[in-house]
Design a protein around this motif. Structure first.
Motif, mmCIF file in Angstrom:
data_model
loop_
_atom_site.group_PDB
_atom_site.id
_atom_site.type_symbol
_atom_site.label_atom_id
_atom_site.label_comp_id
_atom_site.label_asym_id
_atom_site.label_seq_id
_atom_site.Cartn_x
_atom_site.Cartn_y
_atom_site.Cartn_z
ATOM 1 N N ARG A 35 7.493 -13.204 -2.981
ATOM 2 C CA ARG A 35 7.248 -12.645 -4.327
ATOM 3 C C ARG A 35 6.331 -13.561 -5.128
ATOM 4 O O ARG A 35 5.431 -13.084 -5.831
ATOM 5 C CB ARG A 35 8.567 -12.454 -5.069
ATOM 6 C CG ARG A 35 9.343 -11.254 -4.628
ATOM 7 C CD ARG A 35 10.554 -11.028 -5.525
ATOM 8 N NE ARG A 35 11.430 -10.033 -4.966
ATOM 9 C CZ ARG A 35 12.646 -10.282 -4.481
ATOM 10 N NH1 ARG A 35 13.148 -11.496 -4.532
ATOM 11 N NH2 ARG A 35 13.362 -9.313 -3.980
ATOM 12 N N LEU A 36 6.576 -14.869 -5.055
ATOM 13 C CA LEU A 36 5.726 -15.823 -5.773
ATOM 14 C C LEU A 36 4.279 -15.760 -5.287
ATOM 15 O O LEU A 36 3.359 -16.084 -6.035
ATOM 16 C CB LEU A 36 6.268 -17.248 -5.613
ATOM 17 C CG LEU A 36 7.580 -17.538 -6.343
ATOM 18 C CD1 LEU A 36 8.123 -18.906 -5.938
ATOM 19 C CD2 LEU A 36 7.390 -17.457 -7.852
ATOM 20 N N ARG A 37 4.080 -15.338 -4.076
ATOM 21 C CA ARG A 37 2.737 -15.217 -3.494
ATOM 22 C C ARG A 37 2.145 -13.822 -3.693
ATOM 23 O O ARG A 37 1.111 -13.492 -3.129
ATOM 24 C CB ARG A 37 2.771 -15.565 -2.013
ATOM 25 C CG ARG A 37 3.115 -17.021 -1.766
ATOM 26 C CD ARG A 37 3.105 -17.355 -0.305
ATOM 27 N NE ARG A 37 3.419 -18.763 -0.097
ATOM 28 C CZ ARG A 37 3.343 -19.364 1.074
ATOM 29 N NH1 ARG A 37 2.947 -18.690 2.141
ATOM 30 N NH2 ARG A 37 3.649 -20.635 1.190
ATOM 31 N N GLY A 38 2.820 -12.989 -4.480
ATOM 32 C CA GLY A 38 2.268 -11.684 -4.819
ATOM 33 C C GLY A 38 2.603 -10.560 -3.877
ATOM 34 O O GLY A 38 1.992 -9.493 -3.943
ATOM 35 N N VAL A 39 3.582 -10.760 -3.003
ATOM 36 C CA VAL A 39 3.970 -9.712 -2.063
ATOM 37 C C VAL A 39 5.085 -8.873 -2.687
ATOM 38 O O VAL A 39 6.008 -9.403 -3.293
ATOM 39 C CB VAL A 39 4.431 -10.329 -0.717
ATOM 40 C CG1 VAL A 39 4.924 -9.253 0.235
ATOM 41 C CG2 VAL A 39 3.287 -11.127 -0.085
ATOM 42 N N ASP A 40 4.981 -7.564 -2.519
ATOM 43 C CA ASP A 40 5.989 -6.634 -3.021
ATOM 44 C C ASP A 40 7.170 -6.628 -2.047
ATOM 45 O O ASP A 40 7.051 -6.136 -0.924
ATOM 46 C CB ASP A 40 5.378 -5.238 -3.148
ATOM 47 C CG ASP A 40 6.321 -4.222 -3.772
ATOM 48 O OD1 ASP A 40 7.548 -4.436 -3.764
ATOM 49 O OD2 ASP A 40 5.821 -3.196 -4.261
ATOM 50 N N VAL A 41 8.282 -7.206 -2.492
ATOM 51 C CA VAL A 41 9.474 -7.354 -1.650
ATOM 52 C C VAL A 41 10.669 -6.714 -2.346
ATOM 53 O O VAL A 41 10.891 -6.944 -3.531
ATOM 54 C CB VAL A 41 9.775 -8.856 -1.397
ATOM 55 C CG1 VAL A 41 11.102 -9.031 -0.683
ATOM 56 C CG2 VAL A 41 8.647 -9.512 -0.620
ATOM 57 N N LEU A 42 11.425 -5.939 -1.597
ATOM 58 C CA LEU A 42 12.690 -5.398 -2.071
ATOM 59 C C LEU A 42 13.747 -5.760 -1.041
ATOM 60 O O LEU A 42 13.549 -5.537 0.156
ATOM 61 C CB LEU A 42 12.606 -3.875 -2.231
ATOM 62 C CG LEU A 42 13.889 -3.159 -2.655
ATOM 63 C CD1 LEU A 42 14.354 -3.607 -4.048
ATOM 64 C CD2 LEU A 42 13.692 -1.649 -2.607
ATOM 65 N N THR A 43 14.851 -6.330 -1.490
ATOM 66 C CA THR A 43 15.930 -6.660 -0.565
ATOM 67 C C THR A 43 16.938 -5.519 -0.513
ATOM 68 O O THR A 43 17.099 -4.765 -1.480
ATOM 69 C CB THR A 43 16.660 -7.953 -0.989
ATOM 70 O OG1 THR A 43 17.318 -7.734 -2.236
ATOM 71 C CG2 THR A 43 15.688 -9.131 -1.090
ATOM 72 N N ALA A 44 17.621 -5.423 0.612
ATOM 73 C CA ALA A 44 18.666 -4.405 0.751
ATOM 74 C C ALA A 44 19.752 -4.632 -0.299
ATOM 75 O O ALA A 44 20.305 -3.676 -0.841
ATOM 76 C CB ALA A 44 19.245 -4.443 2.158
ATOM 77 N N GLN A 45 20.033 -5.899 -0.615
ATOM 78 C CA GLN A 45 21.044 -6.203 -1.619
ATOM 79 C C GLN A 45 20.638 -5.647 -2.984
ATOM 80 O O GLN A 45 21.443 -5.002 -3.664
ATOM 81 C CB GLN A 45 21.265 -7.723 -1.726
ATOM 82 C CG GLN A 45 21.819 -8.359 -0.472
ATOM 83 C CD GLN A 45 20.729 -8.837 0.486
ATOM 84 O OE1 GLN A 45 19.692 -8.207 0.652
ATOM 85 N NE2 GLN A 45 20.976 -9.958 1.146
ATOM 86 N N ALA A 46 19.408 -5.897 -3.402
ATOM 87 C CA ALA A 46 18.931 -5.422 -4.699
ATOM 88 C C ALA A 46 18.865 -3.890 -4.745
ATOM 89 O O ALA A 46 18.989 -3.292 -5.806
ATOM 90 C CB ALA A 46 17.560 -6.014 -5.012
ATOM 91 N N ASP A 47 18.686 -3.278 -3.582
ATOM 92 C CA ASP A 47 18.589 -1.830 -3.483
ATOM 93 C C ASP A 47 19.960 -1.166 -3.357
ATOM 94 O O ASP A 47 20.059 0.058 -3.293
ATOM 95 C CB ASP A 47 17.714 -1.480 -2.269
ATOM 96 C CG ASP A 47 17.369 -0.012 -2.175
ATOM 97 O OD1 ASP A 47 17.134 0.618 -3.228
ATOM 98 O OD2 ASP A 47 17.335 0.508 -1.044
ATOM 99 N N GLY A 48 21.004 -1.967 -3.296
ATOM 100 C CA GLY A 48 22.346 -1.416 -3.140
ATOM 101 C C GLY A 48 22.642 -0.927 -1.735
ATOM 102 O O GLY A 48 23.534 -0.114 -1.519
ATOM 103 N N ALA A 49 21.874 -1.419 -0.768
ATOM 104 C CA ALA A 49 21.998 -0.944 0.612
ATOM 105 C C ALA A 49 22.506 -2.020 1.559
ATOM 106 O O ALA A 49 22.316 -1.926 2.769
ATOM 107 C CB ALA A 49 20.642 -0.427 1.084
#
Length: 131
Positions: A35-49
Motif C-alpha cells: 500500500r505504501l508503494r501505491g498498490v491497491d491491496v484489499l485483505t480478506a480480513q478487511a473485506d469480512g471474508a
C-alpha cells in the motif's frame, strides 16, 4: 505585480493495473508495504471474508476483479480443480511461506501490480519468486 504562490508538488501516482486480494495467510507487513508503494491491496480480513472456504474466497476475489495472493498451499488444489474443469477465476499468485522471503514477495507483487493487466491473470496461477 503579485507574486505567484509557491507551486505544490504532489507525489506522482503510478497507475496500478492489477488490484490484489490477500488471503488470511499473508503477513500484514506485505500488505502494508505494498500500500505504501501505491498498490491497491484489499485483505480478506478487511473485506469480512477471513473465514471463507477456499472456493468462496476465489469467487470473492473474482467478483471484486482482484488477483488473489496466497501462501496457503491447500488453496492450490482448488485452483488446479478449476483449471481442469474450465471454471473461471481472477488469477492467483502463490508464495511458499518458508521458501520466499517477505522482501521478495513485496518486490514481485509490486512488479505484477504495476506492469501487468487484470486480463493477463484470468485463470492463471503464478508462483513466486518470479524468474
Amino acid at each position: 505585480r503579485l507574486a505567484r504562490p509557491p507551486q505544490t508538488t504532489r507525489p506522482r501516482q503510478t497507475p496500478v493495473s492489477v488490484r490484489l486480494y490477500m488471503d488470511v495467510h499473508v503477513r500484514r507487513v506485505i500488505s502494508t508495504t505494498l500500500r505504501l508503494r501505491g498498490v491497491d491491496v484489499l485483505t480478506a480480513q478487511a473485506d469480512g471474508a477471513a473465514r471463507l472456504p477456499d472456493p468462496q474466497l476465489l469467487d470473492r476475489a473474482q467478483s471484486l476483479g482482484r488477483v488473489l495472493f496466497t501462501q496457503d498451499e491447500d488453496l492450490l488444489a482448488e485452483v488446479a480443480r478449476r483449471q481442469r474443469a474450465g471454471e473461471a477465476f481472477a488469477g492467483v499468485v502463490y508464495a511458499h511461506q518458508l521458501r520466499v522471503n517477505i522482501g521478495r514477495c513485496i518486490a514481485d507483487l509490486e512488479l505484477i501490480a504495476k506492469t501487468t493487466d487484470s486480463e493477463d491473470w484470468l485463470n492463471r496461477l503464478e508462483y513466486l519468486p518470479l524468474g
